[in-house]
Design a protein around this motif. Structure first.
Motif: not given
Length: 193
Positions: A161-182
């Protein structure tokens, strides 16, 4: 007596199917777990619809990305278009290291270009093949659907479905901090909007 038996057999079968359909309509399709979350992203190779620049999963190795499937005829895609452009500005154009990619499905090049121009889309935009090879490999149910893929090529989240800004921000920030994570467990595949 035989006609009565056939009648009741048909009635029980119809009632069972009606019950099954009614149960299916109680499920929110946005909460359907994706079997791809927590796994390697399916390969793809597309060409940017304006510049002709090729991109593939292999060329994105080491780079997290948001992959949005959309169409010019999709109403919800119109709702999220400004948010995806804002995500491009904040996470890719500003040099934060996350790519934003859009692939139009079941669309014509002319209609997709008009849609992109109307909504000021400047991030990487491509068209799926006429057969829908990319969208089929990614298990699409419809549009819009968005996948978030980490630098190792693991799908961390799918949003239906259509993205909200909260969903985008949450997942993009997760991508930025997930380097090396399982990779995440498939149980976290989708969250309610």
């Amino acid at each position: 007596m035989l006609a009565s038996w056939k009648f009741w057999t048909v009635m029980v079968a119809i009632s069972g199917l009606a019950g099954l359909f009614a149960f299916g309509f109680t499920k929110n399709p946005k909460l359907v777990l994706s079997p791809l979350v927590g796994r390697s992203a399916p390969g793809f190779a597309v060409t940017e619809m304006n510049s002709g620049e090729p991109i593939s999963l292999e060329s994105l190795h080491g780079t997290p990305f948001l992959l949005n499937f959309w169409a010019s005829w999709c109403t919800a895609c119109k709702e999220e278009a400004p948010l995806l452009e804002a995500a491009y500005e904040r996470y890719e154009r500003a040099g934060r290291g996350v790519r934003v990619i859009g692939i139009a499905i079941q669309d014509t090049p002319a209609d997709a270009r008009r849609f992109a121009q109307r909504f000021g889309k400047r991030y990487y935009l491509a068209l799926d093949t006429p057969r829908g090879d990319v969208s089929l490999n990614w298990g699409l149910y419809g549009v819009p659907e968005t996948f978030f893929v980490d630098a190792r090529g693991i799908i961390t989240h799918k949003h239906i479905g259509a993205l909200s800004w909260d969903a985008i921000e949450t997942e993009m920030e997760r991508l930025l901090t997930s380097a090396g994570a399982a990779p995440p467990s498939p149980a976290g595949a989708l969250r309610a909007n």
